[in-house]
Design a protein around this motif. Sequence first.
Motif, mmCIF file in Angstrom:
data_model
loop_
_atom_site.group_PDB
_atom_site.id
_atom_site.type_symbol
_atom_site.label_atom_id
_atom_site.label_comp_id
_atom_site.label_asym_id
_atom_site.label_seq_id
_atom_site.Cartn_x
_atom_site.Cartn_y
_atom_site.Cartn_z
ATOM 1 N N THR A 1 0.878 -1.178 0.000
ATOM 2 C CA THR A 1 0.000 0.000 0.000
ATOM 3 C C THR A 1 0.904 1.213 0.000
ATOM 4 O O THR A 1 1.699 1.399 0.923
ATOM 5 C CB THR A 1 -0.928 0.027 1.228
ATOM 6 O OG1 THR A 1 -1.668 -1.195 1.308
ATOM 7 C CG2 THR A 1 -1.899 1.203 1.150
ATOM 8 N N ASP A 2 0.789 2.020 -1.038
ATOM 9 C CA ASP A 2 1.764 3.079 -1.266
ATOM 10 C C ASP A 2 1.070 4.441 -1.324
ATOM 11 O O ASP A 2 0.671 4.913 -2.370
ATOM 12 C CB ASP A 2 2.513 2.809 -2.583
ATOM 13 C CG ASP A 2 3.686 3.757 -2.799
ATOM 14 O OD1 ASP A 2 3.967 4.573 -1.913
ATOM 15 O OD2 ASP A 2 4.314 3.656 -3.871
ATOM 16 N N ASP A 3 0.853 5.029 -0.144
ATOM 17 C CA ASP A 3 0.319 6.383 -0.021
ATOM 18 C C ASP A 3 -1.076 6.498 -0.647
ATOM 19 O O ASP A 3 -1.348 7.360 -1.488
ATOM 20 C CB ASP A 3 1.267 7.393 -0.662
ATOM 21 C CG ASP A 3 0.987 8.827 -0.221
ATOM 22 O OD1 ASP A 3 0.434 9.007 0.879
ATOM 23 O OD2 ASP A 3 1.304 9.758 -0.984
ATOM 24 N N VAL A 4 -1.993 5.627 -0.214
ATOM 25 C CA VAL A 4 -3.343 5.596 -0.763
ATOM 26 C C VAL A 4 -4.275 6.487 0.061
ATOM 27 O O VAL A 4 -4.328 6.379 1.284
ATOM 28 C CB VAL A 4 -3.896 4.160 -0.796
ATOM 29 C CG1 VAL A 4 -5.370 4.155 -1.182
ATOM 30 C CG2 VAL A 4 -3.077 3.309 -1.757
ATOM 31 N N GLY B 1 -2.774 -4.924 -4.510
ATOM 32 C CA GLY B 1 -2.876 -4.505 -3.112
ATOM 33 C C GLY B 1 -4.292 -4.201 -2.660
ATOM 34 O O GLY B 1 -4.485 -3.565 -1.616
ATOM 35 N N LYS B 2 -5.292 -4.670 -3.396
ATOM 36 C CA LYS B 2 -6.682 -4.333 -3.092
ATOM 37 C C LYS B 2 -7.124 -4.891 -1.736
ATOM 38 O O LYS B 2 -7.651 -4.158 -0.897
ATOM 39 C CB LYS B 2 -7.602 -4.858 -4.198
ATOM 40 C CG LYS B 2 -7.261 -4.339 -5.593
ATOM 41 C CD LYS B 2 -8.212 -4.866 -6.650
ATOM 42 C CE LYS B 2 -8.129 -6.370 -6.862
ATOM 43 N NZ LYS B 2 -6.820 -6.818 -7.396
ATOM 44 N N THR B 3 -6.951 -6.202 -1.539
ATOM 45 C CA THR B 3 -7.400 -6.808 -0.291
ATOM 46 C C THR B 3 -6.584 -6.306 0.893
ATOM 47 O O THR B 3 -7.117 -6.096 1.986
ATOM 48 C CB THR B 3 -7.338 -8.341 -0.389
ATOM 49 O OG1 THR B 3 -8.278 -8.785 -1.381
ATOM 50 C CG2 THR B 3 -7.694 -8.999 0.935
ATOM 51 N N THR B 4 -5.296 -6.083 0.693
ATOM 52 C CA THR B 4 -4.471 -5.532 1.769
ATOM 53 C C THR B 4 -4.976 -4.158 2.183
ATOM 54 O O THR B 4 -5.039 -3.831 3.377
ATOM 55 C CB THR B 4 -2.998 -5.437 1.329
ATOM 56 O OG1 THR B 4 -2.511 -6.738 1.023
ATOM 57 C CG2 THR B 4 -2.133 -4.834 2.429
ATOM 58 N N LEU C 1 -6.086 0.566 -8.537
ATOM 59 C CA LEU C 1 -4.786 0.383 -7.891
ATOM 60 C C LEU C 1 -3.844 -0.367 -8.819
ATOM 61 O O LEU C 1 -4.264 -1.246 -9.573
ATOM 62 C CB LEU C 1 -4.925 -0.415 -6.595
ATOM 63 C CG LEU C 1 -5.667 0.207 -5.417
ATOM 64 C CD1 LEU C 1 -5.586 -0.727 -4.211
ATOM 65 C CD2 LEU C 1 -5.110 1.576 -5.060
ATOM 66 N N ALA C 2 -2.567 -0.021 -8.734
ATOM 67 C CA ALA C 2 -1.503 -0.763 -9.417
ATOM 68 C C ALA C 2 -0.249 -0.654 -8.571
ATOM 69 O O ALA C 2 0.132 0.454 -8.166
ATOM 70 C CB ALA C 2 -1.258 -0.207 -10.817
ATOM 71 N N ASN C 3 0.344 -1.786 -8.251
ATOM 72 C CA ASN C 3 1.557 -1.812 -7.419
ATOM 73 C C ASN C 3 1.359 -1.066 -6.103
ATOM 74 O O ASN C 3 2.261 -0.393 -5.599
ATOM 75 C CB ASN C 3 2.742 -1.218 -8.180
ATOM 76 C CG ASN C 3 3.073 -1.993 -9.428
ATOM 77 O OD1 ASN C 3 3.070 -3.236 -9.431
ATOM 78 N ND2 ASN C 3 3.340 -1.284 -10.519
ATOM 79 N N GLY C 4 0.153 -1.190 -5.542
ATOM 80 C CA GLY C 4 -0.128 -0.611 -4.236
ATOM 81 C C GLY C 4 -0.483 0.853 -4.232
ATOM 82 O O GLY C 4 -0.827 1.398 -3.181
ATOM 83 N N ALA C 5 -0.420 1.522 -5.369
ATOM 84 C CA ALA C 5 -0.674 2.962 -5.444
ATOM 85 C C ALA C 5 -1.912 3.238 -6.285
ATOM 86 O O ALA C 5 -2.348 2.405 -7.085
ATOM 87 C CB ALA C 5 0.531 3.680 -6.035
ATOM 88 N N VAL C 6 -2.493 4.430 -6.096
ATOM 89 C CA VAL C 6 -3.669 4.821 -6.880
ATOM 90 C C VAL C 6 -3.220 5.208 -8.287
ATOM 91 O O VAL C 6 -2.445 6.143 -8.473
ATOM 92 C CB VAL C 6 -4.397 5.998 -6.216
ATOM 93 C CG1 VAL C 6 -5.554 6.474 -7.099
ATOM 94 C CG2 VAL C 6 -4.920 5.599 -4.835
#
Length: 249
Positions: free
Chosen positions: A19-22, A41-44, A218-223
């Motif tokens: 999760t990258d600064d969502v 990273g959706k479920t996380t 999301l892609a690679n934990g970021a929006v």
Amino acid sequence: MTLLKVEHLKKSFGGLKVTDDVSFSLSAGERLAIIGPNGAGKTTLVNQVGGVLHADQGRVLLNDTDVTSWPSYKRVAHGLVRTFQISKLAPDMPVIDQVALAIHQRDGSIGQMWRSKNSYPHIIDEAANILAELQLTRVAHNTPSEMAYGDQRLVEVALALALRPKVLLLDEPMAGVPKSEAQLVLDALERLPADLGVVIIEHDMDLVFRFASRILVLANGAVLADGTPDEIRRNDVVRAVYLGKEGQI
């Protein structure tokens, strides 16, 4: 009215940022879909919002109350309820009894379960009404082990509604549902209370674009993108991430 605010959430496992600064918000009555390729990273993210995981950084606010450090059960009591990708129903208990138990949990009468269930006609009536809203009256006295999988997924939604959420997080409600039962699930989701804020994770793009009023990608934990279904459908970057540059969603 803003029900949920997620501010700059970050979560890493070792050196991997999941999760990258969502950041996002959810208003009363809004239907927000969170989509992205496998591993995005959706479920996380939803696990952090629901309190199953604690974020490394950032905040989760529910009705302007900071719930970031709260465990999941406390968030449920404050109106934030979720379903899970994998069914967690009691396989051999009648559906109406399971919904009634959720109501007992909500109103605090769970500690008086030594009394006959017939002592709580109002709770049985409420459970029956919830099932009726989801068109599940026909299976109210069945056990999940006797039911079609699409109906089982709807029972999980019924259990969540029994807790009277303000925000409902749905983690892949179509997971494992045969195509022949998909319309049943979609019809039920479209009948959810109009003032309920809903966040849905889903891979079924037909459901997403019919149900959501807004989509977060999301892609690679970021929006990667945040917009209306039409804006997301026309987004060249989103199409490239999902299906290649010539793909359509």
